[in-house]
Design a protein around this motif. Structure first.
Motif, PDB file in Angstrom:
ATOM      1  N   ALA A 101       0.826  -1.215   0.000  1.00 23.00           N
ATOM      2  CA  ALA A 101       0.000   0.000   0.000  1.00 23.00           C
ATOM      3  C   ALA A 101       0.860   1.264   0.000  1.00 23.00           C
ATOM      4  CB  ALA A 101      -0.928  -0.007   1.220  1.00 23.00           C
ATOM      5  N   GLU A 102       2.176   1.093  -0.036  1.00 22.93           N
ATOM      6  CA  GLU A 102       3.152   2.189  -0.045  1.00 22.93           C
ATOM      7  C   GLU A 102       3.060   3.063   1.204  1.00 22.93           C
ATOM      8  OE1 GLU A 102       2.683   4.189  -3.802  1.00 22.93           O
ATOM      9  OE2 GLU A 102       3.366   2.439  -4.922  1.00 22.93           O
ATOM     10  N   LEU A 103       2.727   2.425   2.344  1.00 18.30           N
ATOM     11  CA  LEU A 103       2.636   3.158   3.601  1.00 18.30           C
ATOM     12  C   LEU A 103       3.929   3.080   4.394  1.00 18.30           C
ATOM     13  CD1 LEU A 103      -0.982   2.192   4.700  1.00 18.30           C
ATOM     14  CD2 LEU A 103      -0.215   4.116   3.296  1.00 18.30           C
ATOM     15  N   LEU A 104       4.779   2.121   4.055  1.00 17.79           N
ATOM     16  CA  LEU A 104       6.082   2.045   4.699  1.00 17.79           C
ATOM     17  C   LEU A 104       7.116   1.552   3.713  1.00 17.79           C
ATOM     18  CD1 LEU A 104       6.911  -1.130   5.394  1.00 17.79           C
ATOM     19  CD2 LEU A 104       5.324  -0.788   7.252  1.00 17.79           C
ATOM     20  N   GLN A 105       8.369   1.784   4.075  1.00 19.31           N
ATOM     21  CA  GLN A 105       9.505   1.382   3.259  1.00 19.31           C
ATOM     22  C   GLN A 105      10.319   0.379   4.059  1.00 19.31           C
ATOM     23  OE1 GLN A 105      12.180   4.614   2.511  1.00 19.31           O
ATOM     24  NE2 GLN A 105      13.239   3.541   0.870  1.00 19.31           N
ATOM     25  N   TRP A 163      15.402  -2.475   8.402  1.00 22.60           N
ATOM     26  CA  TRP A 163      14.878  -1.257   9.007  1.00 22.60           C
ATOM     27  C   TRP A 163      13.570  -0.921   8.312  1.00 22.60           C
ATOM     28  CZ3 TRP A 163      19.992  -1.902   7.830  1.00 22.60           C
ATOM     29  CH2 TRP A 163      20.896  -1.816   8.898  1.00 22.60           C
ATOM     30  N   LEU A 164      12.699  -0.273   9.035  1.00 20.04           N
ATOM     31  CA  LEU A 164      11.394   0.107   8.513  1.00 20.04           C
ATOM     32  C   LEU A 164      11.212   1.599   8.698  1.00 20.04           C
ATOM     33  CD1 LEU A 164       9.857  -2.853  10.358  1.00 20.04           C
ATOM     34  CD2 LEU A 164      10.125  -2.727   7.886  1.00 20.04           C
ATOM     35  N   ARG A 165      10.627   2.209   7.701  1.00 12.89           N
ATOM     36  CA  ARG A 165      10.434   3.656   7.732  1.00 12.89           C
ATOM     37  C   ARG A 165       9.055   3.981   7.169  1.00 12.89           C
ATOM     38  NH1 ARG A 165      14.995   6.377   4.567  1.00 12.89           N
ATOM     39  NH2 ARG A 165      16.175   5.554   6.322  1.00 12.89           N
ATOM     40  N   LEU A 166       8.334   4.859   7.837  1.00 13.77           N
ATOM     41  CA  LEU A 166       7.033   5.311   7.372  1.00 13.77           C
ATOM     42  C   LEU A 166       7.236   6.220   6.162  1.00 13.77           C
ATOM     43  CD1 LEU A 166       4.242   4.753   8.578  1.00 13.77           C
ATOM     44  CD2 LEU A 166       4.430   6.884   9.829  1.00 13.77           C
ATOM     45  N   THR A 167       6.428   6.043   5.135  1.00 14.72           N
ATOM     46  CA  THR A 167       6.485   6.936   3.969  1.00 14.72           C
ATOM     47  C   THR A 167       5.603   8.149   4.228  1.00 14.72           C
ATOM     48  OG1 THR A 167       4.598   5.871   2.907  1.00 14.72           O
ATOM     49  CG2 THR A 167       6.806   4.978   2.390  1.00 14.72           C
TER      50      THR A 167
END
Length: 114
Positions: free
Chosen positions: A61-65, A78-82
């Motif tokens: 859903a392209e909500l996180l990277q 690692w996780l990052r919010l878009t």
């Protein structure tokens, strides 16, 4: 032409975001620039497989990277919010706040003694 009422706040909840674990993931990620997979897993009390399943949905859903790399010689994720993820979380919280407001107002009208 009569004024058209806004939709009930419950109708604008996003099924991708609103699910309990995914809402938790987005909330934790909103509190930091990025987060290690293991930290997120431990913070939310999830298994690797369960967290992975929800991360895939949020990533699609392209909500996180998802960023894969190494810490020393050890693989790390690692996780990052878009930007889209932050916006979706803000919209979800706004809808929830509207729901809470409606519930409080209805409670005040039906039970003025509380």
């Amino acid at each position: 032409m009569p004024d058209q009422e806004e939709p009930h706040p419950a109708t604008v909840l996003d099924d991708v975001v609103h699910q309990r674990v995914r809402l938790g993931i987005l909330t934790v990620l909103s509190e930091t620039h990025e987060c290690r997979f293991a930290t997120l897993r431990d913070e939310l009390g999830l298994t690797d497989g369960n967290l992975n399943r929800h991360l895939r949905i949020l990533e699609q859903a392209e909500l996180l990277q998802v960023i894969k790399g190494y810490e020393g010689r050890r693989p790390c994720t690692w996780l990052r919010l878009t930007r889209r993820g932050r916006s979706a979380l803000r919209a979800e919280v706004a809808a929830l706040e509207q729901l809470v407001g409606r519930i409080r107002a209805a409670t005040d009208r039906t039970d003025p003694g509380s």
